[in-house]
Design an enzyme around this catalytic site. Structure first.
Site, PDB file in Angstrom:
ATOM      1  N   TYR A   1      23.757   9.698 -37.094  1.00  0.00           N
ATOM      2  CA  TYR A   1      23.209   9.835 -35.738  1.00  0.00           C
ATOM      3  C   TYR A   1      24.114   9.128 -34.729  1.00  0.00           C
ATOM      4  CZ  TYR A   1      19.680   9.917 -32.013  1.00  0.00           C
ATOM      5  OH  TYR A   1      19.007  10.132 -30.828  1.00  0.00           O
TER       6      TYR A   1
ATOM      7  N   SER B   1      22.408   9.381 -26.155  1.00  0.00           N
ATOM      8  CA  SER B   1      21.504   8.354 -26.697  1.00  0.00           C
ATOM      9  C   SER B   1      22.060   6.983 -26.344  1.00  0.00           C
ATOM     10  CB  SER B   1      21.446   8.504 -28.219  1.00  0.00           C
ATOM     11  OG  SER B   1      20.813   7.382 -28.820  1.00  0.00           O
TER      12      SER B   1
HETATM   13  P1  NAP Z   1      11.775  15.387 -31.335  1.00  0.00           P
HETATM   14  O1  NAP Z   1      10.410  15.374 -30.767  1.00  0.00           O
HETATM   15  O2  NAP Z   1      11.989  15.176 -32.785  1.00  0.00           O
HETATM   16  O3  NAP Z   1      12.509  16.705 -30.843  1.00  0.00           O
HETATM   17  C1  NAP Z   1      13.696  17.165 -31.419  1.00  0.00           C
HETATM   18  C2  NAP Z   1      13.833  18.622 -31.056  1.00  0.00           C
HETATM   19  O4  NAP Z   1      15.022  19.159 -31.653  1.00  0.00           O
HETATM   20  C3  NAP Z   1      12.667  19.436 -31.599  1.00  0.00           C
HETATM   21  O5  NAP Z   1      12.372  20.461 -30.693  1.00  0.00           O
HETATM   22  C4  NAP Z   1      13.270  19.996 -32.871  1.00  0.00           C
HETATM   23  O6  NAP Z   1      12.624  21.144 -33.360  1.00  0.00           O
HETATM   24  C5  NAP Z   1      14.654  20.314 -32.378  1.00  0.00           C
HETATM   25  N1  NAP Z   1      15.540  20.607 -33.473  1.00  0.00           N
HETATM   26  C6  NAP Z   1      15.919  19.785 -34.460  1.00  0.00           C
HETATM   27  N2  NAP Z   1      16.700  20.445 -35.327  1.00  0.00           N
HETATM   28  C7  NAP Z   1      16.810  21.709 -34.870  1.00  0.00           C
HETATM   29  C8  NAP Z   1      17.469  22.869 -35.319  1.00  0.00           C
HETATM   30  N3  NAP Z   1      18.172  22.896 -36.463  1.00  0.00           N
HETATM   31  N4  NAP Z   1      17.366  24.010 -34.595  1.00  0.00           N
HETATM   32  C9  NAP Z   1      16.616  24.034 -33.470  1.00  0.00           C
HETATM   33  N5  NAP Z   1      15.959  22.963 -32.979  1.00  0.00           N
HETATM   34  C10 NAP Z   1      16.056  21.818 -33.692  1.00  0.00           C
HETATM   35  O7  NAP Z   1      12.606  14.222 -30.671  1.00  0.00           O
HETATM   36  P2  NAP Z   1      13.051  13.924 -29.166  1.00  0.00           P
HETATM   37  O8  NAP Z   1      13.003  12.474 -29.039  1.00  0.00           O
HETATM   38  O9  NAP Z   1      12.342  14.784 -28.195  1.00  0.00           O
HETATM   39  O10 NAP Z   1      14.585  14.336 -29.255  1.00  0.00           O
HETATM   40  C11 NAP Z   1      15.211  15.210 -28.342  1.00  0.00           C
HETATM   41  C12 NAP Z   1      16.650  14.754 -28.157  1.00  0.00           C
HETATM   42  O11 NAP Z   1      16.636  13.463 -27.555  1.00  0.00           O
HETATM   43  C13 NAP Z   1      17.435  14.605 -29.442  1.00  0.00           C
HETATM   44  O12 NAP Z   1      18.766  15.050 -29.242  1.00  0.00           O
HETATM   45  C14 NAP Z   1      17.403  13.115 -29.693  1.00  0.00           C
HETATM   46  O13 NAP Z   1      18.492  12.673 -30.470  1.00  0.00           O
HETATM   47  C15 NAP Z   1      17.489  12.609 -28.275  1.00  0.00           C
HETATM   48  N6  NAP Z   1      17.069  11.226 -28.074  1.00  0.00           N
HETATM   49  C16 NAP Z   1      15.796  10.813 -28.311  1.00  0.00           C
HETATM   50  C17 NAP Z   1      15.456   9.486 -28.084  1.00  0.00           C
HETATM   51  C18 NAP Z   1      14.076   8.953 -28.319  1.00  0.00           C
HETATM   52  O14 NAP Z   1      13.880   7.729 -28.203  1.00  0.00           O
HETATM   53  N7  NAP Z   1      13.099   9.774 -28.625  1.00  0.00           N
HETATM   54  C19 NAP Z   1      16.413   8.596 -27.621  1.00  0.00           C
HETATM   55  C20 NAP Z   1      17.700   9.044 -27.395  1.00  0.00           C
HETATM   56  C21 NAP Z   1      18.018  10.361 -27.610  1.00  0.00           C
HETATM   57  P3  NAP Z   1      11.484  20.984 -34.519  1.00  0.00           P
HETATM   58  O15 NAP Z   1      10.251  20.476 -33.824  1.00  0.00           O
HETATM   59  O16 NAP Z   1      11.358  22.369 -35.023  1.00  0.00           O
HETATM   60  O17 NAP Z   1      12.015  20.012 -35.523  1.00  0.00           O
END
Ligand code: NAP
Length: 242
Positions: free
Chosen positions: A147, A134
């Site tokens: 986080y 991130s």
């Molecule tokens: P998201 O749409 O909230 O996706 C998060 C994913 O992680 C979902 O598939 C969620 O499943 C899964 N997850 C969470 N807890 C879990 C668990 N206990 N067991 C299995 N799966 C779990 O958000 P995203 O933005 O795509 O995030 C994906 C990654 O990118 C994360 O590591 C996040 O920190 C990172 N990231 C995102 C951003 C951003 O701006 N969006 C920026 C930097 C980094 P559920 O749908 O079942 O909850």
């Protein structure tokens, strides 16, 4: 472009039901990989978009959720994407919000890497790990202490594991996404002041989409990245350059 092909490889993507994980799973599949789409929620929608894919039910609140699969199947590419975020002022931040985030984002990520590394070393093969870091692997952020701690940890572990495993043919790298429009950032985009402040600072002038992350993931999962070890690749519309 042959070195970018993932034909014949099997990739495990965690949190593949939505957002960045879904986009990465679809892109790895598009590059020829067989994809194991892992999540606590159904990954059927993701699997349906990929020529060769299967779903696996896993909850990474358990740090060893992927251990059985990684010990029993040949997986060549691991994408540690599953992650959660909790927001509150630091003075009010609860122990539960600390533990829940660290457990999924950092502890499960490490033990999933460990299970993958053990399996690759045991078969004398090669492998690729792509961890999702991130901007908060580099910056402090605000109101997200667990986080930020977890994502600084992801960057550190990526480098540590690269140091240990590069010589064994395992590439360990990370992607640091910028501000991407997914469930993770719903609250930020719903707040007009935060949304404007974020947009004003992004040189590209827009939020990223999950698909913006996919190309970097295919690259780091492929032979084109054979000499890339311990890198944290920013895909952030220029945010960190600002
Ligand atoms: P998201 O749409 O909230 O996706 C998060 C994913 O992680 C979902 O598939 C969620 O499943 C899964 N997850 C969470 N807890 C879990 C668990 N206990 N067991 C299995 N799966 C779990 O958000 P995203 O933005 O795509 O995030 C994906 C990654 O990118 C994360 O590591 C996040 O920190 C990172 N990231 C995102 C951003 C951003 O701006 N969006 C920026 C930097 C980094 P559920 O749908 O079942 O909850």
């Amino acid at each position: 472009m042959i070195s970018f092909s993932l034909a014949g490889k099997t990739a495990l993507v965690t949190g593949a039901n939505t957002g960045i994980g879904q986009a990465i799973a679809v892109a790895l599949g598009g590059a020829g990989a067989h994809v194991i789409a892992a999540g606590r929620s159904s990954c059927a929608e993701t699997v349906a978009q990929i020529a060769s894919a299967e779903a696996a039910q896993m909850d990474f609140a358990d740090p060893h959720a992927a251990a059985d699969l990684l010990g029993s199947r040949q997986v060549d590419i691991l994408v540690n994407n599953a992650g959660i975020i909790r927001r509150a002022d630091s003075v009010d931040f609860t122990e539960a919000d600390w533990d829940d985030v660290i457990d999924v984002n950092l502890k499960a990520l490490f033990f999933t890497c460990q299970a993958f590394g053990k399996a690759v070393l045991a078969r004398g093969g090669t492998g690729k790990i792509v961890n999702i870091a991130s901007l908060l692997s580099f910056q402090g952020g605000i109101r997200v202490p667990s986080y930020t701690a977890s994502k600084h940890g992801v960057a550190g572990l990526t480098k540590l594991l690269a140091n240990e495993w590069a010589v064994h043919g395992i590439n360990v790298n990370a992607i640091a996404p910028g501000y991407i429009a997914t469930n993770n950032t719903d609250a930020l985009r719903a707040d007009p002041d935060r949304n404007k402040a974020i947009l004003d600072r992004i040189p590209a002038g827009r939020w990223g989409s999950a698909d913006d992350i996919a190309g970097a993931a295919v690259f780091l999962a492929s032979d084109a990245a054979q000499y890339v070890h311990g890198a944290v690749l920013n895909v952030d519309g220029g945010w960190l350059a600002r």
